[in-house]
Design a protein around this motif. Structure first.
Motif, PDB file in Angstrom:
ATOM      1  N   LEU A 290      16.885  10.861  20.892  1.00 13.26           N
ATOM      2  CA  LEU A 290      16.890  11.912  21.917  1.00 13.26           C
ATOM      3  C   LEU A 290      16.262  13.201  21.413  1.00 13.26           C
ATOM      4  CD1 LEU A 290      20.233  11.708  23.954  1.00 13.26           C
ATOM      5  CD2 LEU A 290      17.948  11.035  24.616  1.00 13.26           C
TER       6      LEU A 290
ATOM      7  N   PHE B 110      13.356  15.377  23.085  1.00 15.51           N
ATOM      8  CA  PHE B 110      13.490  16.797  23.431  1.00 15.51           C
ATOM      9  C   PHE B 110      12.396  17.629  22.746  1.00 15.51           C
ATOM     10  CE2 PHE B 110      18.350  16.025  23.933  1.00 15.51           C
ATOM     11  CZ  PHE B 110      18.109  15.393  25.141  1.00 15.51           C
TER      12      PHE B 110
ATOM     13  N   ILE C  25       9.124  16.980  24.525  1.00 14.84           N
ATOM     14  CA  ILE C  25       9.026  17.677  25.819  1.00 14.84           C
ATOM     15  C   ILE C  25       8.807  19.178  25.575  1.00 14.84           C
ATOM     16  CG2 ILE C  25      10.274  18.297  27.934  1.00 14.84           C
ATOM     17  CD1 ILE C  25      11.627  15.561  27.837  1.00 14.84           C
TER      18      ILE C  25
ATOM     19  N   PHE D  35       9.263   8.712  26.977  1.00 16.57           N
ATOM     20  CA  PHE D  35      10.383   9.643  26.866  1.00 16.57           C
ATOM     21  C   PHE D  35      11.483   9.277  27.880  1.00 16.57           C
ATOM     22  CE2 PHE D  35       7.603  13.359  25.123  1.00 16.57           C
ATOM     23  CZ  PHE D  35       7.567  12.732  23.897  1.00 16.57           C
ATOM     24  N   THR D  36      11.046   8.950  29.105  1.00 16.39           N
ATOM     25  CA  THR D  36      12.030   8.597  30.143  1.00 16.39           C
ATOM     26  C   THR D  36      12.764   7.312  29.749  1.00 16.39           C
ATOM     27  OG1 THR D  36      10.524   9.551  31.757  1.00 16.39           O
ATOM     28  CG2 THR D  36      12.315   8.224  32.631  1.00 16.39           C
ATOM     29  N   LEU D  37      12.003   6.319  29.285  1.00 18.91           N
ATOM     30  CA  LEU D  37      12.631   5.046  28.903  1.00 18.91           C
ATOM     31  C   LEU D  37      13.593   5.237  27.730  1.00 18.91           C
ATOM     32  CD1 LEU D  37       9.718   2.461  29.251  1.00 18.91           C
ATOM     33  CD2 LEU D  37      11.799   2.575  30.614  1.00 18.91           C
TER      34      LEU D  37
ATOM     35  N   THR E 119      15.331   7.919  27.047  1.00 20.30           N
ATOM     36  CA  THR E 119      16.598   8.522  27.512  1.00 20.30           C
ATOM     37  C   THR E 119      17.447   7.473  28.239  1.00 20.30           C
ATOM     38  OG1 THR E 119      15.692   9.297  29.625  1.00 20.30           O
ATOM     39  CG2 THR E 119      15.620  10.850  27.804  1.00 20.30           C
ATOM     40  N   MET E 120      16.795   6.585  28.992  1.00 17.89           N
ATOM     41  CA  MET E 120      17.550   5.534  29.693  1.00 17.89           C
ATOM     42  C   MET E 120      18.222   4.599  28.681  1.00 17.89           C
ATOM     43  SD  MET E 120      16.927   6.412  32.751  1.00 17.89           S
ATOM     44  CE  MET E 120      17.867   5.198  33.611  1.00 17.89           C
ATOM     45  N   MET E 121      17.443   4.253  27.644  1.00 15.94           N
ATOM     46  CA  MET E 121      17.988   3.361  26.610  1.00 15.94           C
ATOM     47  C   MET E 121      19.128   4.038  25.857  1.00 15.94           C
ATOM     48  SD  MET E 121      15.354   0.996  24.514  1.00 15.94           S
ATOM     49  CE  MET E 121      14.159   2.200  24.169  1.00 15.94           C
TER      50      MET E 121
ATOM     51  N   VAL F  70      21.198   6.242  27.014  1.00 14.73           N
ATOM     52  CA  VAL F  70      22.404   6.290  27.847  1.00 14.73           C
ATOM     53  C   VAL F  70      23.094   4.920  27.851  1.00 14.73           C
ATOM     54  CG1 VAL F  70      23.208   6.492  30.238  1.00 14.73           C
ATOM     55  CG2 VAL F  70      21.645   8.199  29.304  1.00 14.73           C
TER      56      VAL F  70
ATOM     57  N   LEU G  70      24.335  12.640  23.919  1.00  9.84           N
ATOM     58  CA  LEU G  70      23.575  13.780  24.437  1.00  9.84           C
ATOM     59  C   LEU G  70      23.803  15.011  23.539  1.00  9.84           C
ATOM     60  CD1 LEU G  70      21.834  14.947  26.734  1.00  9.84           C
ATOM     61  CD2 LEU G  70      23.920  15.378  28.025  1.00  9.84           C
TER      62      LEU G  70
ATOM     63  N   ILE H  59      21.031  17.158  21.390  1.00 11.43           N
ATOM     64  CA  ILE H  59      20.783  18.610  21.413  1.00 11.43           C
ATOM     65  C   ILE H  59      20.905  19.173  19.995  1.00 11.43           C
ATOM     66  CG2 ILE H  59      21.616  20.820  22.339  1.00 11.43           C
ATOM     67  CD1 ILE H  59      22.487  19.203  24.870  1.00 11.43           C
TER      68      ILE H  59
ATOM     69  N   TRP I  39      17.832  18.310  18.112  1.00  9.56           N
ATOM     70  CA  TRP I  39      16.691  19.131  18.536  1.00  9.56           C
ATOM     71  C   TRP I  39      16.771  20.526  17.888  1.00  9.56           C
ATOM     72  CZ3 TRP I  39      17.328  23.364  22.132  1.00  9.56           C
ATOM     73  CH2 TRP I  39      16.132  24.029  22.400  1.00  9.56           C
TER      74      TRP I  39
END
Lengths: 528, 498
Positions: free
Chosen positions: B214, B218, B221, B390-392, B394-396, B398, B415, B419, B422
């Protein structure tokens, strides 16, 4: 007339073959159909195990699931491991589920001692102790290679060693620790209990000669010829280990019932017809020849006991463990801490301290923003938060049990050690930053707006999953995040989202039996 | 012994057994590569499917999954900086940097070949030296376990270099986070803030996914790093035989370290991979390349990780004691098949033991084939548009962190760690020491307290092995500082000359 006996035997065997076999109680139970429980079960039944895969209770649950499948072929039984807190995590999980009988707890006597020792005895009353299935005696195992062939050797060594004889076992305050203390007391000797995280590790220590004895289950002695069961905490010898004497035979009274039991429990409130269905099923499995064969030679006593008898046993155990744990000084008595820091370590003063730390950090951030250290704000705030966390933890260590004669370092010793290093290290870094003159001219970092929006999306998603359910929340979040990141290919977005949802549903929900959240909102709808 | 091994080979060279090995390895790789699924979970999930099989076939399948999953963790570590297992963190240190440099093919190629070779060497050590090694493992005093974990922690000094203060702050943060939950000795709850799921502390898998996967998302992004590398520029960079041959001593040494540390119950692959990485850096001609995309770094971490599988099987097969979480599940599986692992099994059923050995050798060969073919596929992950990746991820993250124990709390933790990761990255705090602290924290604490309960505080210095390891740890802690000082002086002197 030499053939007369043969003839007689032949006639007898033919007669026996012609007659129906005597219906044994076990046979009757196995043939009896399961009672009608309406449309139950409609989905897989989860057996929640409170340890990681590989332990004896995990093995018991898996073997049970395997045999139960044959007696109730409508739905599979799935074993799910929820380790943590000596069973607290597993109990809490089952208590959060509806009382519909789809979540069954695999329990042991160890749960009772652990809940009492950690002050969570409320959990004992909140579950329905449904079926007792087996027990095995606690035994004392020695390593013959280090010269301890019998209980006498152990006893004489204890007399020579004073309180330095080492007994290896599982965690402090656990069922085996309590048994160990009782055994040593009844035998009139002293010992040091050294807890290991698993029986396997403790066995390794015994085989390496690091302790005099290991207190465990009879099957533990089967792995090596060097291991000997020198005393059994039961009223009679174990059929699987006929050479191992009981404590009473060794002249140590009052240790006829040192054991661990295993069984199943539910959340209170499961409908009676489902409880009856499970009772019949568990009884069937208990009488299944394969189940019986599984445990043959393991020193385990199989017996099915119903809820009423099981609850009576649990009540007795609660009394016994409360008494011994208090005597051993392992039950925390309220009002024993008097220092100022201990006062802060307790809620609500602790909550006030937490709020105070947050306020200090916010004020500090505001002050730094106005100061010449504006470009070092991030670094300083990281250190400030680390220091606040360290201070908070330090204060909280005051509320932890102090060192005891059994555990001279205690629960607070090691966290404080880390804190004593972390605090000066973080302070020194703050000092170094403050000492450096502001260099100036450096471009301030851009505000990561896109990141903060993405983080907002993700946090909302995580919070929405329990409400909307995993699938719906993901169906909204995934395209939204892709769109936010400026990925403008609608068809690919739709295909990708569909593919992910299908993949995660089939792999996690259907293959791995991970209960993806269904969503409280949908459940409340008339069609939910 | 050779006869028994040949007999074992004979029993595994059957169509069904080979199918089980191939299937197990493929499944294992997928399990290891999926953040959230660990090798022990993979093996446990497959146990019910083995009920109808013969004991040998069941164990062949489960061992093949174990071997596949131990390697699988490195794929996501290299391609997306999401180590599937804690032991793959050391692989990510250089592996992911290589990917960002467009050298993903080199990193993937090295990791699979070195993993297979180390797996085979580890198995050979298991076959020939398991009994004496097991004797060493069981005699290991808690003081020595503590010293070993201190030695493991000391590797941070050389890993961090000039950045040592931040690295130690990160490690102490990891050690502190590790103390959250039920105290392993007294059972008291520490720093749980009355949150029940915290009674088991912060679970390693959500922490690992958050801190690495993650935080990478972050950071990406934040920097709007959506540019994708071209696959054709990477395709030509697969390592040659010469590249592998160049690393032969390093592979051998790291395998030995992995196997030796793997034999100690509870210590395992993570310590092994970090210590091996550290030693490789110290002995390297280019220590400055470590952490900046060194192929030696990837090889050292991977060889130790795979070598530790053979090591963990030593106490399992010779004593019936699990050396790792996965071998604990294997013991359960053996019990289900009415087998009692331990020395008696060597006498009562040598065919089975040598069948397992042969299957391990074969599974590593299969791993090489499947892994090399798969690497051509994994590398394509690096050309997925970053927005999609990046989207995949975050899905993985979760679903992976949720799957550990069906808990949304773990997703929130993941999560939170994301943070934290990051922020730490943003201010140049390395992440690997946090994980090292979380892994070694409980080993250090429980054994420190256990050692004092057994003897006294002096036991750490009176036992020769413990004293030696502590001295080595101290040296490994101090030497990098001396090297930094020397380098600074040299730089100052050359500046003065100029």
């Amino acid at each position: 007339m030499r053939f007369a006996p043969t003839l007689l035997a032949l006639v007898l065997s033919l007669t026996a073959a012609a007659l129906p076999p005597p219906a044994s109680a076990a046979g009757e139970i196995l043939d009896r159909p399961l009672p009608d429980a309406g449309d139950f079960p409609r989905q897989p039944i989860r057996i929640i195990v409170y340890t990681s895969p590989g332990g004896l209770i995990d093995f018991t649950a898996r073997r049970f699931a395997d045999i139960a499948r044959r007696h109730a072929p409508e739905q599979p039984f799935v074993v799910i491991n929820r380790p943590g807190g000596g069973g607290i995590v597993a109990f809490e999980e089952v208590l959060q589920q509806p009382a519909d009988g789809y979540h069954m707890l695999a329990v042991t006597r160890s749960n009772i001692s652990k809940m009492i020792a950690t002050g969570r005895d409320d959990l004992i009353d909140r579950v329905d102790w449904h079926s007792y299935i087996m027990e095995n005696a606690h035994v004392i195992i020695t390593n013959a290679r280090i010269g301890k062939q019998s209980w006498r050797d152990v006893y004489e060594d204890a007399l020579r060693s004073g309180d330095r004889q080492i007994w290896l076992g599982a965690d402090i305050g656990g069922v085996k620790h309590v048994s160990g203390v009782k055994m040593a007391r009844q035998a009139g000797m002293e010992m040091r209990w050294i807890p290991y995280s698993s029986g396997g590790e403790a066995m390794a220590a015994l085989m390496g000669g690091l302790g005099a004895v290991y207190l465990g289950n009879p099957r533990d002695a089967m792995i090596s010829d060097d291991l000997r069961i020198v005393a059994v905490g039961a009223s009679r010898r174990l059929p699987a280990f006929p050479d191992a004497p009981t404590f009473s035979e060794l002249g140590v009274p009052g240790l006829e019932n040192e054991h661990i039991w295993r069984g199943f429990a539910f959340r209170q409130g499961v409908p009676e017809e489902r409880r009856a269905w499970f009772a019949a099923l568990i009884e069937k499995v208990s009488n299944d020849p394969e189940w019986i064969e599984t445990w043959a030679g393991e020193g385990v006593e199989l017996e099915y006991r119903d809820s009423e008898r099981f609850n009576r046993m649990v009540e007795r155990d609660v009394e016994e463990f409360s008494f011994y744990l208090r005597e051993m000084g392992l039950l925390r008595e309220p009002g024993t801490r008097e220092t100022l820091l201990a006062g802060i370590g307790e809620a609500p003063a602790l909550q006030f301290f937490q709020v105070l730390l947050v306020v200090i950090n916010l004020v500090l951030a505001f002050v730094l923003l106005q100061s010449s250290f504006r470009d070092r704000l991030g670094e300083l705030m990281v250190l400030s938060v680390v220091l606040s966390l360290a201070l908070l933890f330090f204060v909280m260590t005051e509320a932890l049990p102090p060192p005891s004669p059994v555990d001279t370092v205690g629960a607070r010793g090691v966290p404080r050690l880390w804190l004593f290093v972390l605090l000066p290290l973080a302070l020194y870094q703050v000092f170094l930053i403050l000492r450096q003159r502001r260099k100036g001219g450096g471009k301030p970092k851009k505000k990561p707006l896109l990141l903060f929006t993405s983080l907002g999306f993700m946090t909302s998603y995580v919070l929405l999953v329990p409400v909307l359910g995993y699938l719906l929340a993901s169906a909204i979040y995934m395209p939204a995040l892709l769109w936010l990141l400026n990925y403008r290919h609608p068809v690919i977005i739709v295909v990708l989202t569909g593919a992910w949802l299908t993949f995660s549903y089939f792999i996690f929900q259907r293959v791995l039996f991970v209960d993806l959240p269904a969503g409280t909102l949908l459940a409340r709808l008339p069609f939910g | 012994m050779l006869e028994l091994l040949l007999g074992g080979l004979g029993s595994v060279i059957t169509p069904v057994a080979i199918l089980a090995i191939v299937g197990g390895v493929v499944l294992g790789i997928l399990v290891g590569a999926m953040p959230g699924l660990s090798p022990s979970m993979g093996v446990a999930l497959l146990v019910p499917f083995t009920y109808g099989m013969s004991p040998l076939l069941a164990l062949i399948l489960l061992v093949a999954i174990y071997i596949g999953a131990s390697y699988g963790g490195s794929i996501t570590a290299i391609t997306i900086n999401a180590p599937g297992t804690a032991s793959a963190v050391a692989t990510a240190l250089d592996g992911y940097v290589m990917t960002t440099q467009g050298r993903a093919a080199t990193a993937l190629g090295l990791s699979i070949v070195v993993s297979s070779v180390a797996g085979i060497l580890g198995t050979i050590i298991l076959i020939f030296f398991s009994v004496p090694l097991a004797a060493v493992a069981v005699g290991f005093h808690p003081a020595e376990y503590f010293a070993m974990s201190v030695f493991g922690l000391a590797t941070i000094a050389s890993m961090a270099g000039e950045n040592w203060m931040k690295a130690f702050t990160a490690a102490l943060l990891g050690l502190l986070l590790n103390t959250v939950g039920t105290d392993p000795i007294s059972g008291a709850e520490r720093f749980t803030f009355d949150v029940t799921p915290l009674s088991d502390g912060f679970l390693l898998i959500p922490a690992l996914i958050g801190l690495f996967a993650l935080s990478e998302v972050f950071t990406g992004i934040e920097k709007r790093a959506f540019k994708v590398a071209r696959l054709d520029s990477m395709g030509s960079q697969w390592p040659s035989f010469r590249d592998y041959w160049r690393l032969k001593y390093l592979t051998l040494r790291s395998t030995l370290i992995g196997t030796l540390i793997g034999i100690f119950p509870g210590a395992g692959a993570t310590i092994a991979s970090f210590i091996s990485y550290d030693i490789a850096k110290r002995l390297s001609r280019k220590p400055e390349d470590f952490g900046k995309g060194s192929s030696e770094g990837v090889a050292a971490a991977e060889a130790a990780n795979s070598g530790s599988v053979g090591g963990a099987m030593v106490p399992l097969l010779t004593l019936g004691i699990p050396g790792s979480a996965t071998t604990a599940v294997l013991i359960g599986a053996m019990m289900i098949h009415r087998l009692t692992p331990g020395p008696q099994l060597f006498i009562s059923d040598p065919g089975l033991i040598y069948g397992i050995f042969a299957a391990m050798l074969l599974a590593n060969l299969v791993l090489l084939g499947v892994g090399l073919a798969g690497s051509r596929l994994w590398i394509k992950v690096t050309v997925i548009p970053k927005e999609v990746l990046f989207t995949l991820v975050t899905m993985m993250a979760v679903v992976g962190s949720y799957a550990v124990r069906n808990s949304m709390f773990d997703v929130l933790c993941c999560l939170g760690f994301g943070i934290l990761g990051w922020i730490l990255r943003r201010y140049d705090y390395p992440l690997a020491p946090v994980i090292l602290g979380m892994v070694l924290g409980s080993i250090a604490e429980t054994n420190f307290r256990r050692a004092i309960m057994m003897d006294s505080a002096t036991v750490f210095f009176t036992r020769p092995v413990s004293a030696t390891m502590l001295a080595l740890g101290l040296a490994s802690f101090i030497l990098p500082f001396l090297a930094i000082r020397r380098a600074r002086r040299r730089a100052a002197r050359s500046d003065a000359i100029r």
